[in-house]
Design a protein around this motif. Structure first.
Motif, PDB file in Angstrom:
ATOM      1  N   VAL B 186       0.430  -1.155  -0.154  1.00 57.37           N
ATOM      2  CA  VAL B 186      -0.450   0.236  -0.076  1.00 57.37           C
ATOM      3  C   VAL B 186       0.777   1.043   0.471  1.00 57.37           C
ATOM      4  CG1 VAL B 186      -1.382   1.172   1.020  1.00 57.37           C
ATOM      5  CG2 VAL B 186      -1.299  -0.938   0.843  1.00 57.37           C
ATOM      6  N   PRO B 187       1.737   1.062   0.953  1.00 54.36           N
ATOM      7  CA  PRO B 187       2.563   2.706   0.567  1.00 54.36           C
ATOM      8  C   PRO B 187       3.470   2.337  -0.341  1.00 54.36           C
ATOM      9  CG  PRO B 187       3.088   1.321   2.676  1.00 54.36           C
ATOM     10  CD  PRO B 187       1.864   0.645   2.236  1.00 54.36           C
ATOM     11  N   LEU B 188       3.903   1.817  -1.040  1.00 56.62           N
ATOM     12  CA  LEU B 188       4.619   1.432  -2.005  1.00 56.62           C
ATOM     13  C   LEU B 188       3.881   2.145  -3.430  1.00 56.62           C
ATOM     14  CD1 LEU B 188       7.016  -0.151  -3.861  1.00 56.62           C
ATOM     15  CD2 LEU B 188       5.468  -1.938  -4.338  1.00 56.62           C
ATOM     16  N   ALA B 189       2.425   1.439  -3.202  1.00 56.04           N
ATOM     17  CA  ALA B 189       1.017   1.785  -4.693  1.00 56.04           C
ATOM     18  C   ALA B 189       1.330   3.993  -4.015  1.00 56.04           C
ATOM     19  CB  ALA B 189       0.635   1.452  -4.270  1.00 56.04           C
ATOM     20  N   VAL B 190       0.701   4.483  -3.241  1.00 58.09           N
ATOM     21  CA  VAL B 190       0.258   5.529  -2.685  1.00 58.09           C
ATOM     22  C   VAL B 190       2.014   6.402  -2.760  1.00 58.09           C
ATOM     23  CG1 VAL B 190       0.478   6.944  -0.540  1.00 58.09           C
ATOM     24  CG2 VAL B 190      -0.623   4.942  -0.496  1.00 58.09           C
ATOM     25  N   TRP B 191       3.532   5.503  -2.845  1.00 61.83           N
ATOM     26  CA  TRP B 191       4.103   7.115  -3.251  1.00 61.83           C
ATOM     27  C   TRP B 191       4.587   6.623  -4.489  1.00 61.83           C
ATOM     28  CZ3 TRP B 191       8.791   9.074  -1.088  1.00 61.83           C
ATOM     29  CH2 TRP B 191       8.035   9.271   0.480  1.00 61.83           C
ATOM     30  N   ILE B 192       4.310   5.787  -5.714  1.00 59.40           N
ATOM     31  CA  ILE B 192       4.420   5.560  -6.871  1.00 59.40           C
ATOM     32  C   ILE B 192       3.271   6.296  -7.497  1.00 59.40           C
ATOM     33  CG2 ILE B 192       4.123   4.260  -9.200  1.00 59.40           C
ATOM     34  CD1 ILE B 192       5.210   2.046  -7.250  1.00 59.40           C
ATOM     35  N   LEU B 193       1.756   6.802  -6.846  1.00 58.47           N
ATOM     36  CA  LEU B 193       1.027   7.474  -7.645  1.00 58.47           C
ATOM     37  C   LEU B 193       0.897   8.719  -7.507  1.00 58.47           C
ATOM     38  CD1 LEU B 193      -2.318   4.831  -7.203  1.00 58.47           C
ATOM     39  CD2 LEU B 193      -1.127   5.055  -9.295  1.00 58.47           C
ATOM     40  N   GLY B 307       8.708   5.816  -7.255  1.00 61.54           N
ATOM     41  CA  GLY B 307       7.833   7.126  -8.756  1.00 61.54           C
ATOM     42  C   GLY B 307       8.649   8.101  -8.087  1.00 61.54           C
ATOM     43  N   ARG B 308       9.985   7.848  -7.756  1.00 61.19           N
ATOM     44  CA  ARG B 308      10.656  10.003  -7.501  1.00 61.19           C
ATOM     45  C   ARG B 308      11.726  10.333  -8.474  1.00 61.19           C
ATOM     46  NH1 ARG B 308       6.709   9.940  -5.618  1.00 61.19           N
ATOM     47  NH2 ARG B 308       6.034  11.437  -3.243  1.00 61.19           N
ATOM     48  N   VAL B 309      12.033   9.408  -9.920  1.00 61.97           N
ATOM     49  CA  VAL B 309      12.558   9.789 -10.419  1.00 61.97           C
ATOM     50  C   VAL B 309      12.897  10.866 -11.198  1.00 61.97           C
ATOM     51  CG1 VAL B 309      14.272   8.643 -11.688  1.00 61.97           C
ATOM     52  CG2 VAL B 309      14.073   8.183  -9.903  1.00 61.97           C
TER      53      VAL B 309
END
Lengths: 289, 309
Positions: B186-193, B307-309
């Motif tokens: 869930v954290p991964l998906a939130v950050w990427i989105l 999601g931060r590049v």
């Protein structure tokens, strides 16, 4: 982007909050509970204060596992970061080579962790593995099952194989964002290759490199499955990392108090690192915008 | 050494080229050509292709050995040492596809991985929108707290998860593993989105509201198509991280929902010397990643960097 202040946005976050609270907060509270209590069985618990923490912080076993973790992280970071930068610099910038390189290099990243362990197990075995057999043919008495040094070399090689591509891909993403004009200016100034790297490419890779280092540090710090499958923590305890030790303590020996105290210490270290990570991610992000 | 000489040669080369072309008085063209030369030779020596090739060779070697083994019989694996199967056999794959204890592992894995992907992405969508568009009380703390869960070692959570799901009677069910994997997905998906959504200008939202779109209709009809690639990448990474995870999946299951990963490790330790079947099982677990990797090739770095590049 300028964001508007709106507390109703909380409603959109609620599902995530509920779900993660269920899968993170409740279990974490259990851990905290165990870390300050002791039991004589029958589910009767009493307050133990900081006893477990003292025991953990004075146990050689904990520090040995922690030392192995730190040594492992330091070694793989040195190798993967320098190798990753070197490979990224030599990647093609355009043409059919780009997607081919990207896809082939990313492949190890998407293999299940335990299969990575299995792959290296069958690759390194002296009786059936390509690596093991080749080294044996060359007259090197390689055996990762009973030689601690060989076990370490194999695990490090496995991690380099598994994760260097992450550093490569991130650095490459940073490199392709450099405009051609920079290189032209360097050319006119007659800059050496080293100068181009030091003053143009490295500064542009700075951010992605920091992200790569932090990600690699944290993931290597909680490594479990690959060494577990490859060596099972052996020979002896020489490749028992903190995660492996923790699972042994909690599920194997059912030593709840000690395991819980160790979890908390472990988690605090991760929390600290996460904070550094978060600061890097968000600060550089706003700077860029 | 060779690289040094090369770059020195390239430099000298480039300078002469610069002079002649300046003389040719085609400023624009010369500049473009110069840039090309620089890219081709100044920053990369002539043998640049050697490095990626060697690296890819190193990456492929262990995988090749696994595939090679999966087509051999056990006697061939143990007795002879050959670089390709002398007597190719599909027996290992046949064992997996006919023995329920093997193929049910794959089915179990796929069930909980798909459940987890659907849950993670659907709850992460509104949250990521909130983080990318609004400021609200405690937003930064919440965003950070999510990240700590992505970074949390599964080993810390193994035992408490076991007790929590035992209390709810969920041990050995697919939903237990799916929920447990939400911890990091869930954290991964939130950050990427959030990363993808922040790339969409806010003016689009505002224009849609002026045009009379309600929020749900705007979100589905206008916003979702704009971040479709982000949703795809988030789903891919949620799928991948759930697929590769072993520790939690193994702790929470015994027989009915046992994932393929656990089946593999147990076979190794127990009767375990059926190397051919083990190799075939390994090859089959690589396939899902290998199949979809082409579609996400340009986003792999972004996904791994949250999601931060």
């Amino acid at each position: 982007m300028n964001k508007t202040w709106n507390n109703k946005a909380w409603f959109m976050v609620l599902p995530v909050l509920a779900l993660v609270a269920f899968s993170a907060v409740i279990p974490l509270m259990t851990v905290v509970n165990y870390s300050v209590q002791d039991t004589f069985g029958n589910n009767v618990f009493f307050w133990a204060g900081t006893e477990w923490f003292q025991e953990i912080l004075h146990s050689d076993r904990f520090w040995a596992a922690m030392g192995r973790n730190l040594a492992f992280s330091a070694i793989i970071l040195c190798i993967e970061v320098s190798l990753g930068i070197f490979i990224a610099l030599n990647m093609p910038r355009k043409g059919w080579g780009v997607p081919v390189c990207l896809v082939l290099m990313a492949l190890p990243l998407l293999i299940p962790f335990n299969v990575v362990g299995t792959i290296w197990q069958v690759f390194g075995r002296i009786d059936i593995g390509l690596l093991g057999r080749t080294l044996a043919e060359l007259g090197i008495a390689y055996n990762y099952v009973n030689n601690p040094v060989h076990a370490w070399v194999t695990i490090i090689l496995m991690d380099v194989w598994h994760w260097t591509s992450l550093v490569v891909l991130l650095c490459y993403a940073g490199l392709v964002s450099i405009p051609d004009a920079y290189y032209q200016a360097a050319k006119i100034d007659g800059a050496s290759r080293w100068a181009v790297f030091r003053y143009i490419q490295l500064p542009k890779m700075h951010r992605v490199l920091l992200i790569a280092i932090l990600l690699r540090f944290m993931d290597s710090f909680m490594i479990y499955t690959e060494p577990f499958v490859l060596t099972g923590g052996g020979p002896g305890n020489t490749t028992t990392f903190m995660s492996i030790d923790l699972v042994k303590l909690a599920i194997g020996e059912f030593n709840l108090g000690e395991a819980a105290a160790m979890s908390i210490v472990y988690f605090l270290i991760i929390l600290l690192m996460s904070w550094v990570f978060y600061t890097v991610m968000t600060n550089y992000g706003t700077e860029k915008r | 050494m060779a690289a040094g000489k090369n770059s020195a040669a390239a430099r000298a080369d480039g300078i002469t080229m610069q002079r002649t072309e300046a003389a040719a008085d085609a400023a624009g063209k010369a500049e473009a050509a110069l840039g090309q030369t620089m890219l081709r030779r100044g920053t990369q020596s002539r043998f640049w292709w050697l490095v990626p090739t060697l690296y890819i060779l190193f990456l492929m070697l262990p995988i090749y050995w696994l595939i090679n083994m999966s087509f051999k019989t056990n006697t061939e694996i143990l007795s002879t040492f050959s670089l390709w199967p002398q007597d190719p056999t599909l027996r290992n794959y046949r064992v997996i596809f006919t023995d329920p204890s093997w193929y049910s592992g794959y089915i179990n894995s796929i069930i909980y991985v798909v459940m987890n992907t659907v849950i993670s992405v659907s709850v992460a969508l509104p949250a990521a929108y909130a983080f990318s568009r609004y400021r609200f009380l405690g937003d930064k703390h919440l965003f950070f707290w999510l990240l700590t869960n992505r970074m949390a070692p599964p080993a810390v959570f193994a035992l408490p998860f076991f007790q929590l799901y035992s209390a709810f009677g969920l041990i050995d069910t697919h939903i237990a593993v799916a929920l447990a994997h939400c911890l990091f997905n869930v954290p991964l998906a939130v950050w990427i989105l959030e990363g993808f959504m922040s790339g969409v200008p806010k003016e689009i939202d505002e224009t849609a509201y002026i045009d009379g779109y309600s929020f749900p209709r705007f979100f589905v009809k206008i916003f979702m198509p704009l971040i479709a690639s982000g949703v795809g990448v988030a789903a891919f990474f949620a799928f991948m991280f759930s697929w590769v995870e072993l520790l939690l999946a193994r702790t929470l299951t015994t027989t009915a929902a046992k994932p393929i990963a656990a089946t593999m490790t147990r076979t190794v330790s127990a009767s375990g010397l059926d190397w051919g079947v083990l190799a075939a099982a390994g090859v089959l677990t690589i396939i899902p990643g290998a199949l979809v990797i082409w579609f996400v090739r340009n986003y792999i770095a972004k996904g791994f960097a949250l999601g931060r590049v």
